[in-house]
Scaffold this active site. Structure first.
Site, PDB file in Angstrom:
ATOM      1  N   ASN A 185      -2.930  -6.375  11.664  1.00 43.15           N
ATOM      2  CA  ASN A 185      -2.643  -6.598  10.251  1.00 43.15           C
ATOM      3  C   ASN A 185      -2.087  -5.334   9.610  1.00 43.15           C
ATOM      4  OD1 ASN A 185      -2.742  -7.690   7.591  1.00 43.15           O
ATOM      5  ND2 ASN A 185      -4.740  -6.697   7.295  1.00 43.15           N
ATOM      6  N   HIS A 206      26.386  39.737   3.299  1.00 44.34           N
ATOM      7  CA  HIS A 206      25.262  40.490   3.858  1.00 44.34           C
ATOM      8  C   HIS A 206      24.213  40.836   2.818  1.00 44.34           C
ATOM      9  CE1 HIS A 206      28.339  41.344   6.929  1.00 44.34           C
ATOM     10  NE2 HIS A 206      29.070  41.839   5.966  1.00 44.34           N
ATOM     11  N   LYS A 266      20.363  31.953  -6.349  1.00 41.91           N
ATOM     12  CA  LYS A 266      19.556  31.135  -7.251  1.00 41.91           C
ATOM     13  C   LYS A 266      20.347  30.930  -8.536  1.00 41.91           C
ATOM     14  CE  LYS A 266      16.978  32.206 -10.399  1.00 41.91           C
ATOM     15  NZ  LYS A 266      16.987  32.085 -11.904  1.00 41.91           N
ATOM     16  N   ARG A 304      18.958  28.387  -3.367  1.00 38.81           N
ATOM     17  CA  ARG A 304      17.916  27.824  -4.210  1.00 38.81           C
ATOM     18  C   ARG A 304      18.516  26.930  -5.299  1.00 38.81           C
ATOM     19  NH1 ARG A 304      14.733  32.973  -6.101  1.00 38.81           N
ATOM     20  NH2 ARG A 304      13.668  31.375  -7.371  1.00 38.81           N
ATOM     21  N   ASN A 321      18.262  40.061 -12.777  1.00 39.40           N
ATOM     22  CA  ASN A 321      18.359  39.005 -13.780  1.00 39.40           C
ATOM     23  C   ASN A 321      17.094  38.807 -14.607  1.00 39.40           C
ATOM     24  OD1 ASN A 321      17.171  38.153 -11.336  1.00 39.40           O
ATOM     25  ND2 ASN A 321      17.533  36.007 -11.814  1.00 39.40           N
ATOM     26  N   TYR A 352       0.824  -1.200   0.000  1.00 34.62           N
ATOM     27  CA  TYR A 352       0.000   0.000   0.000  1.00 34.62           C
ATOM     28  C   TYR A 352       0.860   1.252   0.000  1.00 34.62           C
ATOM     29  CZ  TYR A 352      -3.705  -3.248   1.177  1.00 34.62           C
ATOM     30  OH  TYR A 352      -4.601  -4.284   1.141  1.00 34.62           O
ATOM     31  N   GLY A 385      -7.062  -3.825  11.699  1.00 32.30           N
ATOM     32  CA  GLY A 385      -7.591  -5.181  11.726  1.00 32.30           C
ATOM     33  C   GLY A 385      -6.731  -6.067  12.616  1.00 32.30           C
ATOM     34  N   ASN A 434      34.520  39.667  -3.924  1.00 36.28           N
ATOM     35  CA  ASN A 434      33.806  40.133  -2.734  1.00 36.28           C
ATOM     36  C   ASN A 434      32.550  40.873  -3.171  1.00 36.28           C
ATOM     37  OD1 ASN A 434      34.302  40.710   0.430  1.00 36.28           O
ATOM     38  ND2 ASN A 434      33.249  42.426  -0.518  1.00 36.28           N
TER      39      ASN A 434
END
Length: 430
Positions: free
Chosen positions: A150, A326, A314, A296, A349, A83, A120, A340
């Protein structure tokens, strides 16, 4: 579940329940058929390339298993029924079930849960064989007091199982075709029926969101234990959430309240500080992430790089030793080694239609509050002055300044303002 999402697709440690079970079954069985409900294309897609068959009417577990029979008529061997909402059954347990079937005509999985609830009950004969299974709704008070429950999983030879499935009926309290009724049919044929006991943690199911949360808690506990056994340190392990596929190297340190989504790989000697969120990314050896950082999908953080507080990455490729400490957003960007990135820097973007990339060269320095309007490139060792909006490429070793010129107004500081305010006040009094 009270959800538009099929129950089998509800996630456990970031992966649908059905896919947890399939991952185990694929290591044991040579053919798999998945029975799905009507109009569940997402579920059919999730279980591909395995065959699917639709149970058009919800008439019980036995009826569901019967739908798969035509797809297995040409198969000879042991057939098991499992199951999707029992997603944590392990490969060793499945193998033990099949081994148990070698001793009898029918084998099933059973457990002794701390709270038997509405499971059961498995009724044993004096010889220790399974005499019958009685569903909670049909059980007497004496039968409900039985602790052996069961789990629903059965295994039999193909011809036996299909014959029994064809013979079951719906004469019970729910008016459904119970898969468990094959136990009585097997016994009536003189077949021995046996139970293989397994841990409740493996066999527990999820029929509600509350039960799914319990499965998640148990899964997270096992994932954390495995990570720590593999050499990771968690200062507050109960607050760390891992995905099913999270890879953590040795000497990784994870602070409180860190969340790993799917697809994260962390190399040795990385520190991930509190309240960071990582998904679909790679963090190379010796890097420091966070606190409060977000990585991300598509991101790779290079060796010994620093990604600090409230920095979001990202599809960002950060080279070795890069520092972005920061309050910055770096999306669709490649940053060369040793560069840096100042506080408040963003890569612009997206132009409302398409995504564009930014390149920042080796050893470059981007001053605070800089907007890099992609597509744009900052050359090696270039310096971008704080507060600039960069819309054109910056050559290597160049200084780019893109901001309004400062203007100083004499006698307009605090002293001048105070004198002006005093003059206004006197005029109002006159």
């Amino acid at each position: 579940m009270r959800s538009a999402l099929p129950k089998a697709l509800h996630p456990l440690a970031g992966k649908p329940m059905i896919n947890h079970l399939l991952a185990a079954c694929e290591q044991v069985f040579e053919r798999i058929v998945v029975v799905v409900g009507p109009e569940m294309p997402a579920l059919e897609k999730a279980v591909a390339p395995h065959a699917t068959v639709v149970q058009a009417e919800r008439l019980g577990t036995g009826h569901a298993a019967r739908q798969a029979a035509p797809l297995l008529r040409d198969f000879s061997g042991d057939v098991a029924v499992l199951y999707a909402d029992n997603p944590l059954i392990s490969v060793p347990t499945i193998r033990r079930l099949i081994g148990k079937r070698d001793e009898a005509g029918l084998a099933l999985l059973a457990m002794r849960p701390a709270d038997p609830g509405r499971y059961g009950r498995v009724v044993l004969s004096p010889a220790g064989n399974v005499d019958r299974i009685v569903e909670w709704a049909d059980a007497s008070e004496v039968e409900r007091a039985i602790g052996l429950c069961n789990a629903g999983v059965v295994c039999a030879r193909d011809a036996d199982l299909f014959r029994w499935l064809d013979a079951i009926n719906d004469k019970n309290a729910k008016g459904e075709y119970y898969l468990t009724d094959i136990v009585g049919l097997a016994a009536a044929e003189g077949k021995r029926v046996v139970a293989e006991e397994a841990a409740e943690a493996e066999l527990a199911g999820a029929n509600s969101r509350a039960e799914l949360a319990l499965l998640e808690a148990g899964t997270q506990a096992r994932l954390r234990a495995a990570a720590m056994a593999g050499g990771a340190t968690m200062t507050a392990p109960e607050t760390v959430f891992l995905s099913w596929d999270t890879q953590l190297g040795e000497d990784v340190t994870i602070g409180p309240n860190v969340v790993f989504g799917p697809g994260v790989m962390v190399e040795n000697s990385v520190e991930i500080r509190a309240f960071s969120h990582l998904e679909g990314c790679t963090v190379r050896r010796g890097a420091i992430i966070g606190p409060f950082a977000r990585l991300r999908p598509g991101t790779e953080v290079g060796r010994a790089a620093h990604v600090g507080n409230f920095v979001e990455l990202k599809a960002a490729m950060l080279g070795e030793g890069v520092k972005a400490n920061h309050l910055s957003y770096l999306g669709d960007v490649k940053v060369g080694a040793g560069a840096n990135i100042g506080a408040g820097t963003i890569t612009c973007n997206y132009d409302g239609v398409s995504k564009h990339r930014t390149e920042i060269g080796t050893g470059a320095f981007v001053g605070s509050n800089t907007a890099l309007v992609a597509p744009v490139r900052v050359g090696d060792r270039a310096l971008v002055a704080a507060g600039s909006v960069i819309t054109e490429d910056v050559p290597e070793d160049a200084l780019a300044i893109a901001r309004g010129r400062q203007a100083n107004k004499p006698d307009r500081g605090f002293k001048g303002k105070q004198a002006a305010d005093k003059a206004i006040a006197m005029k109002e009094m006159s």
